[in-house]
Design a protein around this motif. Structure first.
Motif, mmCIF file in Angstrom:
data_model
loop_
_atom_site.group_PDB
_atom_site.id
_atom_site.type_symbol
_atom_site.label_atom_id
_atom_site.label_comp_id
_atom_site.label_asym_id
_atom_site.label_seq_id
_atom_site.Cartn_x
_atom_site.Cartn_y
_atom_site.Cartn_z
ATOM 1 N N ASP A 37 0.814 -1.222 0.000
ATOM 2 C CA ASP A 37 0.000 0.000 0.000
ATOM 3 C C ASP A 37 0.845 1.268 0.000
ATOM 4 O O ASP A 37 0.311 2.371 0.072
ATOM 5 N N CYS A 38 2.168 1.136 -0.085
ATOM 6 C CA CYS A 38 3.024 2.328 -0.095
ATOM 7 C C CYS A 38 2.999 2.980 -1.483
ATOM 8 O O CYS A 38 3.054 2.292 -2.505
ATOM 9 N N ARG A 39 2.945 4.289 -1.515
ATOM 10 C CA ARG A 39 2.862 4.991 -2.796
ATOM 11 C C ARG A 39 4.125 4.789 -3.637
ATOM 12 O O ARG A 39 4.109 5.014 -4.843
ATOM 13 N N TYR A 59 8.224 5.160 4.138
ATOM 14 C CA TYR A 59 6.919 4.535 3.935
ATOM 15 C C TYR A 59 5.828 5.598 3.947
ATOM 16 O O TYR A 59 5.720 6.424 4.848
ATOM 17 N N SER A 60 4.993 5.592 2.915
ATOM 18 C CA SER A 60 3.921 6.577 2.794
ATOM 19 C C SER A 60 2.673 5.875 2.282
ATOM 20 O O SER A 60 2.572 5.559 1.095
ATOM 21 N N PRO A 61 1.716 5.588 3.167
ATOM 22 C CA PRO A 61 0.504 4.901 2.719
ATOM 23 C C PRO A 61 -0.273 5.769 1.727
ATOM 24 O O PRO A 61 -0.267 6.988 1.801
ATOM 25 N N GLN A 62 -0.921 5.099 0.792
ATOM 26 C CA GLN A 62 -1.590 5.825 -0.280
ATOM 27 C C GLN A 62 -2.736 6.699 0.214
ATOM 28 O O GLN A 62 -3.035 7.732 -0.388
ATOM 29 N N GLY A 63 -3.406 6.328 1.255
ATOM 30 C CA GLY A 63 -4.517 7.133 1.738
ATOM 31 C C GLY A 63 -5.677 7.101 0.752
ATOM 32 O O GLY A 63 -5.989 6.073 0.160
ATOM 33 N N THR A 64 -6.318 8.236 0.556
ATOM 34 C CA THR A 64 -7.458 8.330 -0.354
ATOM 35 C C THR A 64 -6.986 8.178 -1.801
ATOM 36 O O THR A 64 -6.179 8.968 -2.281
ATOM 37 N N ARG A 65 -7.503 7.170 -2.466
ATOM 38 C CA ARG A 65 -7.107 6.898 -3.847
ATOM 39 C C ARG A 65 -8.048 7.642 -4.796
ATOM 40 O O ARG A 65 -9.255 7.393 -4.813
ATOM 41 N N SER A 94 -3.338 11.497 0.085
ATOM 42 C CA SER A 94 -4.026 10.966 -1.089
ATOM 43 C C SER A 94 -3.026 10.440 -2.107
ATOM 44 O O SER A 94 -1.870 10.860 -2.148
ATOM 45 N N HIS A 95 -3.516 9.525 -2.915
ATOM 46 C CA HIS A 95 -2.736 8.923 -3.994
ATOM 47 C C HIS A 95 -3.514 9.202 -5.280
ATOM 48 O O HIS A 95 -4.670 8.779 -5.432
ATOM 49 N N ILE A 96 -2.900 9.934 -6.218
ATOM 50 C CA ILE A 96 -3.615 10.405 -7.404
ATOM 51 C C ILE A 96 -3.121 9.686 -8.647
ATOM 52 O O ILE A 96 -1.913 9.629 -8.914
ATOM 53 N N THR A 97 -4.059 9.159 -9.408
ATOM 54 C CA THR A 97 -3.794 8.593 -10.726
ATOM 55 C C THR A 97 -4.515 9.461 -11.749
ATOM 56 O O THR A 97 -5.690 9.797 -11.565
ATOM 57 N N TRP A 98 -3.821 9.844 -12.819
ATOM 58 C CA TRP A 98 -4.412 10.702 -13.851
ATOM 59 C C TRP A 98 -4.336 9.965 -15.184
ATOM 60 O O TRP A 98 -3.249 9.584 -15.633
ATOM 61 N N ILE A 99 -5.491 9.770 -15.819
ATOM 62 C CA ILE A 99 -5.542 9.172 -17.153
ATOM 63 C C ILE A 99 -5.712 10.290 -18.168
ATOM 64 O O ILE A 99 -6.631 11.114 -18.056
ATOM 65 N N THR A 100 -4.828 10.326 -19.175
ATOM 66 C CA THR A 100 -4.876 11.394 -20.165
ATOM 67 C C THR A 100 -4.408 10.857 -21.516
ATOM 68 O O THR A 100 -4.006 9.697 -21.633
#
Length: 406
Positions: A37-39, A59-65, A94-100
């Protein structure tokens, strides 16, 4: 900095299956706990810190995905980055995924976005498996809105698509933004709000124009290459250089100012011995070459048009003032904190936020904005904009940039 707890042996607090996977159960392997779960976890190779997971200080947990869907025009992708500040305030862990679109990937800042995915079959496969906490779907195209419907998340904001292929707003706050795309009178003549303000309201993300700005990452390599190009052209760092971005997208007619408008403007700059750099991409190659050929001045520099988006941005960053139409060059100029003079003909000037770093020159013609794809009106909206008007704006912005440096 969050660190892993070890009060449950090699595992952090919480169910081991959600935090560390221990491969000791695999026959023939030693205990090898991994923080899935680490970013920073990659999976097929070591992470950037090259450390074992237990006890790792990074270690940095992803948090809000969070999943962002924005693939549209390059300039629209860049100006959508204004949401990232509000997202990080609202969801600091938060953990951000961007689709472009693949071509827009360099415009999404990796300093704030954990993963940038292109629209591709591989991305579609991942959407079948991964889960998110929040989806922000920001395109009105059915193909992109459909990705929002496929994504697994308990909350979705923005645009979706129904079983008939009809695009519709997923949340009540999106209704006004959605209507702007369907009501030309509202969009062209009544609306006075900027795109950042409208978009942030539509997806319930806080927006503060005093704090929230464009985010664009430029590599040290591109900055160094831009400096090298400027020096090779006889330009010294810190000179009051004016960048001329003479092209614009080809979807709508009269988005770019006229060739002769730019030619007369550059002649005025040349007379005042103000250095000019001709900016542009592939579409502007012929125009840039012709401007340079006609002027034949030591103060007018053609730095080429076959550059990556990163290098183009770095070149723009070295310009004190940029003159441009309503196009990607305008958004890049604002993102790199140059002062921008934006020329508007057929498109809506009120939606553009200048962040106090420039001014708009707007056609006086009554039929604008129109967003037409063809036009037989002469003189056209762009032909009515005089080079003297733009030159006055250049003088004002150069003076403001000089005063800011003293």
């Amino acid at each position: 900095m969050n660190t892993m707890k070890t009060d449950q042996g090699p595992y952090p607090s919480g169910p081991p299956s959600e935090k560390l996977v221990d491969f000791q159960a695999v026959q023939g392997l030693s205990p090898f706990p991994v923080a899935l779960d680490c970013r920073y976890y990659i999976g097929d190779r070591p992470c950037r810190f090259q450390r074992d997971c237990p006890g790792c200080p990074h270690y940095s947990p992803q948090g809000t995905r969070i999943l962002i869907l924005k693939t549209g025009a390059l300039g629209d992708v860049l100006r959508t980055t204004i949401l990232l500040g509000g997202i990080k305030r609202q969801f600091p862990e938060s953990h951000i995924t961007w689709i472009t679109a693949h071509s827009a990937m360099p415009l999404v800042p990796r300093s704030l976005v954990d993963r940038v995915w292109p629209v591709s079959p591989e991305t579609l496969a991942r959407l079948q498996v991964e889960t998110f906490d929040l989806v922000l779907s920001l395109d009105k195209e059915p193909e992109v809105a459909a990705l929002a419907m496929l994504a697994k998340a308990p909350e979705k904001r923005g645009m979706g698509v129904d079983e008939r292929g009809a695009v519709y707003p997923l949340n009540p706050e999106m209704a006004h933004y959605f209507r702007l795309g369907l009501d030309n009178h509202l969009k062209f003549h009544l609306n006075r709000r900027t795109y950042p303000d409208l978009l942030a309201e539509a997806v319930r993300i806080s927006y503060d124009p005093a704090r929230d700005d464009y985010h664009l990452d430029i590599s040290d390599k591109d900055r160094e290459e831009a400096r090298r190009i400027f020096v090779s052209q006889g330009l010294e760092p810190g000179q009051p250089v004016v960048g001329i971005n003479s092209g614009a997208g080809g979807v709508f007619v009269n988005k770019d100012w006229t060739f002769f408008g730019y030619l007369d403007l550059i002649r005025e700059l040349d007379r005042e011995k103000i250095p000019v750099v001709l900016l542009g991409g592939d579409r502007e190659s012929q125009r840039v070459s012709e401007l340079h050929r006609r002027l034949k001045s030591p103060y007018v520099k053609d730095v080429g048009t076959q550059h990556s988006l990163g290098l183009f941005s770095a070149l723009a960053e070295n310009c004190r003032v940029i003159v441009t139409g309503d196009t990607l060059g305008m958004h890049v100029g604002l993102a790199v904190k140059s002062r921008v003079i934006a020329i508007f003909g057929s498109t809506q000037p009120h939606e553009i936020e200048m962040f106090g770093r420039g001014e708009k020159v707007v056609t006086p013609i009554e039929c604008a904005p129109c967003y037409r794809r063809s036009c037989d009106i002469h003189p056209s909206c762009m032909e009515l904009i005089r080079h003297e008007t733009v030159m006055d704006a250049v003088r004002r912005q150069l003076a403001l940039s000089n005063s800011a440096r003293t």
